[in-house]
Motif scaffolding. Structure first.
Motif, short mmCIF file in Angstrom:
data_model
loop_
_atom_site.label_atom_id
_atom_site.label_comp_id
_atom_site.label_asym_id
_atom_site.label_seq_id
_atom_site.Cartn_x
_atom_site.Cartn_y
_atom_site.Cartn_z
N PRO A 29 18.82 35.50 44.14
CA PRO A 29 19.38 34.49 45.03
C PRO A 29 20.50 33.64 44.41
CG PRO A 29 16.98 34.43 45.09
CD PRO A 29 17.38 35.39 44.01
N ASP A 30 20.51 33.50 43.08
CA ASP A 30 21.54 32.69 42.45
C ASP A 30 22.82 33.47 42.16
OD1 ASP A 30 20.17 34.21 40.55
OD2 ASP A 30 20.65 32.82 38.92
N VAL A 31 22.84 34.78 42.46
CA VAL A 31 24.03 35.60 42.26
C VAL A 31 24.91 35.50 43.51
CG1 VAL A 31 24.87 37.97 41.95
CG2 VAL A 31 22.84 37.20 40.73
N ASP A 32 26.16 35.07 43.30
CA ASP A 32 27.08 34.89 44.43
C ASP A 32 28.10 36.00 44.56
OD1 ASP A 32 27.04 31.38 43.78
OD2 ASP A 32 25.96 32.47 45.36
N THR A 33 28.28 36.81 43.50
CA THR A 33 29.27 37.88 43.50
C THR A 33 28.66 39.13 42.89
OG1 THR A 33 31.06 36.28 43.22
CG2 THR A 33 31.57 38.57 42.74
N VAL A 34 28.89 40.27 43.53
CA VAL A 34 28.43 41.56 43.00
C VAL A 34 29.62 42.51 43.03
CG1 VAL A 34 26.88 43.52 43.33
CG2 VAL A 34 26.06 41.20 43.81
N GLU A 35 29.83 43.23 41.92
CA GLU A 35 30.92 44.19 41.84
C GLU A 35 30.38 45.58 41.55
OE1 GLU A 35 34.83 41.77 40.52
OE2 GLU A 35 33.58 42.46 38.88
N PHE A 36 31.05 46.57 42.11
CA PHE A 36 30.68 47.97 41.93
C PHE A 36 31.89 48.76 41.46
CE2 PHE A 36 27.88 46.47 45.29
CZ PHE A 36 26.66 47.04 44.98
N LYS A 37 31.66 49.72 40.55
CA LYS A 37 32.66 50.73 40.24
C LYS A 37 32.41 51.89 41.19
CE LYS A 37 33.00 50.17 35.22
NZ LYS A 37 32.76 50.86 33.96
N VAL A 38 33.44 52.30 41.93
CA VAL A 38 33.31 53.43 42.85
C VAL A 38 34.42 54.42 42.56
CG1 VAL A 38 32.22 52.05 44.67
CG2 VAL A 38 34.70 52.34 44.67
N ARG A 39 34.25 55.64 43.04
CA ARG A 39 35.30 56.63 42.83
C ARG A 39 36.55 56.21 43.60
NH1 ARG A 39 31.94 58.56 46.63
NH2 ARG A 39 32.83 59.61 48.44
N GLN A 40 37.68 56.65 43.15
CA GLN A 40 38.95 56.29 43.77
C GLN A 40 39.12 56.97 45.12
OE1 GLN A 40 41.67 57.41 40.62
NE2 GLN A 40 41.83 55.29 39.95
N GLY A 41 39.89 56.31 46.00
CA GLY A 41 40.29 56.93 47.25
C GLY A 41 39.36 56.75 48.42
N ILE A 42 38.37 55.86 48.32
CA ILE A 42 37.45 55.68 49.45
C ILE A 42 37.53 54.26 50.02
CG2 ILE A 42 35.87 57.50 48.71
CD1 ILE A 42 34.01 55.25 47.70
N GLN A 43 38.67 53.61 49.84
CA GLN A 43 38.82 52.23 50.30
C GLN A 43 38.58 52.10 51.80
OE1 GLN A 43 41.21 53.85 48.61
NE2 GLN A 43 41.55 52.75 46.71
N THR A 44 39.19 52.97 52.59
CA THR A 44 39.07 52.89 54.05
C THR A 44 37.62 53.04 54.48
OG1 THR A 44 41.29 53.79 54.33
CG2 THR A 44 39.82 53.89 56.23
N GLU A 45 36.91 53.99 53.89
CA GLU A 45 35.52 54.21 54.23
C GLU A 45 34.68 52.97 53.93
OE1 GLU A 45 37.42 56.25 52.56
OE2 GLU A 45 37.27 58.25 53.42
N LEU A 46 34.94 52.33 52.79
CA LEU A 46 34.17 51.14 52.43
C LEU A 46 34.48 49.97 53.34
CD1 LEU A 46 34.25 51.38 48.54
CD2 LEU A 46 32.32 51.80 50.07
N TRP A 47 35.76 49.74 53.63
CA TRP A 47 36.12 48.65 54.55
C TRP A 47 35.46 48.85 55.90
CZ3 TRP A 47 37.56 44.29 52.70
CH2 TRP A 47 38.42 44.20 51.61
#
Length: 88
Positions: A29-47
């Motif tokens: 609950p105290d974590v406000d930001t989470v980051e992931f490493k993902v493979r390149q080229g899937i920006q549209t799918e994630l958005w």
């Protein structure tokens, strides 16, 4: 956020969105930001996959050398607008 706190899911090709959702749902609950490493080229799918109405908002996808870094920020849930539609 340091590089060792980024969740590395760049090897995942099938079931990526549910896996990321599970990590977000299990964040302390105290974590406000989470980051992931993902493979390149899937920006549209994630958005397209992470819309409104969640306690996490996809805020940024930035390119790195061999992967992209996806950033989520925890958001307050509004009782008047639980789906987050007022933002549009």
């Amino acid at each position: 956020m340091t590089d060792d706190t980024i969740i590395d899911v760049q090897h995942v090709t099938c079931g990526l969105v549910p896996l990321m959702s599970t990590h977000l749902g299990g964040a302390e609950p105290d974590v406000d930001t989470v980051e992931f490493k993902v493979r390149q080229g899937i920006q549209t799918e994630l958005w397209n996959s992470f819309g409104t109405g969640s306690e996490w908002r996809l805020t940024d996808i930035r390119k790195d050398l061999f992967f992209d870094v996806v950033t989520f920020v925890r958001v307050e849930q509004s009782e008047l607008d639980p789906l987050g539609l007022m933002e549009f």
